[in-house]
Motif scaffolding. Structure first.
Motif, mmCIF file in Angstrom:
data_model
loop_
_atom_site.group_PDB
_atom_site.id
_atom_site.type_symbol
_atom_site.label_atom_id
_atom_site.label_comp_id
_atom_site.label_asym_id
_atom_site.label_seq_id
_atom_site.Cartn_x
_atom_site.Cartn_y
_atom_site.Cartn_z
ATOM 1 N N VAL A 224 0.757 -1.078 -0.107
ATOM 2 C CA VAL A 224 0.084 0.058 -0.056
ATOM 3 C C VAL A 224 0.830 1.189 -0.123
ATOM 4 O O VAL A 224 1.716 1.292 0.819
ATOM 5 N N THR A 225 0.475 2.229 -1.051
ATOM 6 C CA THR A 225 1.070 3.525 -1.141
ATOM 7 C C THR A 225 0.225 4.618 -1.051
ATOM 8 O O THR A 225 -0.604 4.378 -1.811
ATOM 9 N N LEU A 226 0.472 5.486 -0.367
ATOM 10 C CA LEU A 226 -0.480 6.737 -0.499
ATOM 11 C C LEU A 226 0.219 7.852 -1.051
ATOM 12 O O LEU A 226 1.555 8.438 -0.767
ATOM 13 N N VAL A 227 -0.546 8.518 -2.061
ATOM 14 C CA VAL A 227 0.091 9.735 -2.812
ATOM 15 C C VAL A 227 -1.100 10.704 -2.503
ATOM 16 O O VAL A 227 -2.142 10.764 -2.947
ATOM 17 N N ALA A 228 -0.389 11.872 -2.044
ATOM 18 C CA ALA A 228 -1.337 13.274 -1.833
ATOM 19 C C ALA A 228 -0.809 14.227 -2.522
ATOM 20 O O ALA A 228 0.437 14.466 -2.777
ATOM 21 N N ARG A 235 -9.027 13.160 -11.640
ATOM 22 C CA ARG A 235 -8.361 12.885 -12.801
ATOM 23 C C ARG A 235 -6.680 12.727 -12.868
ATOM 24 O O ARG A 235 -6.166 12.103 -13.631
ATOM 25 N N TRP A 236 -6.017 13.475 -11.796
ATOM 26 C CA TRP A 236 -4.691 13.504 -11.442
ATOM 27 C C TRP A 236 -4.461 11.875 -11.158
ATOM 28 O O TRP A 236 -3.185 11.668 -11.376
ATOM 29 N N ALA A 237 -5.075 11.034 -10.849
ATOM 30 C CA ALA A 237 -4.846 9.898 -10.551
ATOM 31 C C ALA A 237 -4.530 9.004 -11.642
ATOM 32 O O ALA A 237 -3.819 7.853 -11.868
ATOM 33 N N ASP A 238 -5.330 9.490 -12.932
ATOM 34 C CA ASP A 238 -4.890 8.810 -14.170
ATOM 35 C C ASP A 238 -3.421 9.247 -14.696
ATOM 36 O O ASP A 238 -2.508 8.253 -15.079
ATOM 37 N N ALA A 239 -2.827 10.430 -14.155
ATOM 38 C CA ALA A 239 -1.434 10.519 -14.584
ATOM 39 C C ALA A 239 -0.586 9.699 -13.523
ATOM 40 O O ALA A 239 0.658 9.133 -14.104
ATOM 41 N N GLY A 257 -6.696 13.845 -3.130
ATOM 42 C CA GLY A 257 -6.349 15.202 -3.407
ATOM 43 C C GLY A 257 -6.819 16.172 -2.052
ATOM 44 O O GLY A 257 -7.541 15.868 -1.390
ATOM 45 N N VAL A 258 -5.692 16.670 -1.829
ATOM 46 C CA VAL A 258 -5.682 17.652 -0.577
ATOM 47 C C VAL A 258 -5.442 19.328 -1.359
ATOM 48 O O VAL A 258 -4.608 19.981 -0.798
ATOM 49 N N ALA A 265 -10.056 15.724 -0.372
ATOM 50 C CA ALA A 265 -11.272 16.262 -1.054
ATOM 51 C C ALA A 265 -11.661 15.049 -2.055
ATOM 52 O O ALA A 265 -12.939 14.900 -2.633
ATOM 53 N N TRP A 266 -10.755 14.154 -2.377
ATOM 54 C CA TRP A 266 -11.017 13.012 -3.160
ATOM 55 C C TRP A 266 -10.195 12.012 -2.997
ATOM 56 O O TRP A 266 -9.131 12.232 -2.648
ATOM 57 N N VAL A 267 -10.475 10.867 -3.316
ATOM 58 C CA VAL A 267 -9.810 9.506 -3.275
ATOM 59 C C VAL A 267 -9.908 8.846 -4.544
ATOM 60 O O VAL A 267 -11.177 8.374 -5.011
ATOM 61 N N ARG A 268 -9.059 8.342 -5.012
ATOM 62 C CA ARG A 268 -8.944 7.174 -5.963
ATOM 63 C C ARG A 268 -7.897 6.055 -5.956
ATOM 64 O O ARG A 268 -6.951 6.391 -5.298
ATOM 65 N N ALA A 269 -8.372 4.710 -6.176
ATOM 66 C CA ALA A 269 -7.361 3.701 -5.944
ATOM 67 C C ALA A 269 -7.012 3.284 -7.407
ATOM 68 O O ALA A 269 -7.513 3.172 -8.176
ATOM 69 N N VAL A 270 -5.621 2.967 -7.379
ATOM 70 C CA VAL A 270 -4.881 2.630 -8.740
ATOM 71 C C VAL A 270 -4.248 1.303 -8.335
ATOM 72 O O VAL A 270 -3.320 1.213 -7.324
ATOM 73 N N SER A 271 -4.387 0.104 -9.206
ATOM 74 C CA SER A 271 -3.821 -1.079 -9.117
ATOM 75 C C SER A 271 -4.151 -1.761 -10.322
ATOM 76 O O SER A 271 -5.079 -1.486 -11.260
#
Length: 355
Positions: A224-228, A235-239, A257-258, A265-271
Motif C-alpha cells: 500500500v502506497t499513499l499519494v497526496a 483525474r490526476w490519479a490517471d497521471a 487530493g488535498v 477532497a477526493w480519493v482514487r485507488a490505482v492497481s
C-alpha cells in the motif's frame, strides 16, 4: 519483428564486408572461403538471436516490494572472500602460452557479515565479506526485531510489453511529468509509503502505512502506497496510473487530493487488481478528513484493504508478452556488440583456417 530483423542484418552485412575485404587483400590475408563465411555467419546469427530474446525478456523484468517485519538479526564469520588466484605461464610444444599451476592466495583467514532476516522469508545482507569484526554497520545496530521492513523481489511485468494497449484513461502530459517516481527501498530495508506532491503530509501517515504493510503485506499480497497531491481534479490519479504503469503487481496506490493542504477532497485507488469497490469505500471514509486525523484515516485504510483487496495475478496479462520489444538502448548496444563479434569471428576463421 522488424527489430529482430535489424539485429540479424548486422552479422550479414559485417560478415559480407569482412569476406570481401579479405579477398581484396589476398596478398596480405589468406582468403576466407565460402565455407568459412557460412560458419561465421551461422555462429553470429545464433548469437544475435539469443541476445535479442535475452534483452527482450530482460526488458519485462520489474521490482516489487514484499513487506513484513525483521524477525532476527544475523552476524558471524565466513571464509575469506578476498582471495586472489595467481598463475604461472606455460608454453606448449607449438609455442602457445596458457595459464597453469594456479594457486589461491588469501591475505587473512576469515571475513565477517551482518544481515537481517524478515518474516517474508527474505534475508537482507547489510555488510558482507568485511575483513574486520569491529566494523559493525550502524544500520544493523539500529535495526530492531519486529520493525517493519521491505525486501525487493523481481517479477515479469507483462504490462511493460504493450502499455499502449492497456487503454488507460488520458491524462495531460504536464500532469504525468509532475508525478514523483515510485518509492524505492533505502537503507537496505526501509521504503517511504507516502509520496507527497505539493502537500505537507504528517509523518504519522508514513509510519502507520509501514505498520499496515507489515501486518497485511504477506497475508493479502499487497503493498500500500499513499499519494497526496494538491491537485483538485480526481483525474490526476490517471497521471499516476500512466507514470507508474499501475505500479508493481502487488501495489495498491491510494491517491488523495488535498487542494487546501488540510482536508482530503477526493480519493482514487490505482492497481492492476480490481479496486473499484476499494476506491468507493475509501472515498466514503476519507473524504472530508483532515490530514492531522491520521488515526481515523489509517484505520479506514487498514479495514478496507483487509476486507476488500484481492490481488489479480500478473499471469492474467501474459498474452501481452508477444508484443514485447527490447528497450532501444539495449537494442542499440546489441547492434554494436554483434558488429564486434562478427568482426572477431571473421578474424578467427581467417587466422585459424577453420574450413
Amino acid at each position: 519483428m522488424w527489430s529482430l530483423l535489424g539485429v540479424m542484418l548486422v552479422p550479414l552485412v559485417v560478415g559480407a564486408a569482412v569476406f570481401l575485404r579479405a579477398r581484396q587483400v589476398a596478398t596480405k590475408w589468406r582468403q576466407i572461403t565460402w565455407r568459412e563465411l557460412l560458419i561465421m555467419e551461422v555462429i553470429a546469427l545464433v548469437i544475435a538471436a539469443m541476445g535479442f530474446f535475452f534483452i527482450k525478456e530482460k526488458g519485462l523484468w520489474d521490482t516489487e516490494h514484499w513487506n513484513g517485519r525483521i524477525s532476527s538479526k544475523i552476524s558471524g564469520s565466513e571464509s575469506c572472500c578476498h582471495c586472489t588466484e595467481t598463475c604461472s605461464t606455460c608454453t606448449d610444444s607449438e609455442g602457445r602460452t596458457s595459464s597453469c599451476n594456479c594457486i589461491e592466495i588469501c591475505s587473512h583467514s576469515q571475513d565477517y557479515y551482518w544481515g537481517l532476516k524478515l518474516t517474508t522469508g527474505d534475508t537482507i545482507m547489510i555488510e558482507d565479506c568485511v575483513s574486520s569484526q569491529y566494523g559493525v554497520p550502524p544500520i544493523w545496530i539500529m535495526a530492531k526485531e519486529g520493525e517493519p521492513a521491505s525486501a525487493e523481489r523481481e517479477f515479469k511485468n507483462y504490462l511493460k510489453a504493450d502499455p499502449e494497449n492497456l487503454k488507460m484513461p488520458p491524462a495531460p502530459v504536464a500532469w504525468v511529468k509532475e508525478v514523483p517516481d515510485f518509492p524505492r527501498i533505502y537503507n537496505h530495508y526501509k521504503v517511504t509509503k507516502v509520496v507527497a506532491h505539493g502537500v505537507d503530509v504528517p509523518e504519522a501517515w508514513d509510519a502507520g502505512l509501514r505498520e499496515i504493510n507489515a501486518d497485511l503485506g504477506a497475508a493479502k499480497q499487497v503493498d500500500v502506497t499513499l499519494v497526496a497531491t494538491r491537485r483538485d481534479d480526481p483525474r490526476w490519479a490517471d497521471a499516476v496510473r500512466r507514470k507508474w504503469l499501475y505500479g508493481p503487481k502487488n501495489a495498491l496506490i491510494i491517491v488523495v487530493g488535498v487542494p487546501d493542504e488540510a482536508h482530503i477532497a477526493w480519493v482514487r485507488a490505482v492497481s492492476i487488481s480490481e479496486v473499484e469497490v476499494i476506491s468507493e469505500l475509501l472515498g466514503q471514509k476519507l473524504v472530508g478528513l483532515r490530514l492531522d486525523q491520521h488515526e481515523a484515516g489509517l484505520t479506514a485504510i487498514r479495514d478496507v484493504v483487509r476486507g476488500e483487496f484481492q490481488r489479480t495475478p500478473m499471469a492474467d496479462f501474459k498474452a501481452m508478452a508477444s508484443a514485447a520489444e527490447p528497450p532501444w538502448p539495449w537494442l542499440l548496444a546489441l547492434h554494436l556488440v554483434m558488429a564486434l563479434i562478427t568482426g572477431m569471428l571473421g578474424h578467427w576463421v581467417w587466422k585459424w583456417d577453420v574450413a
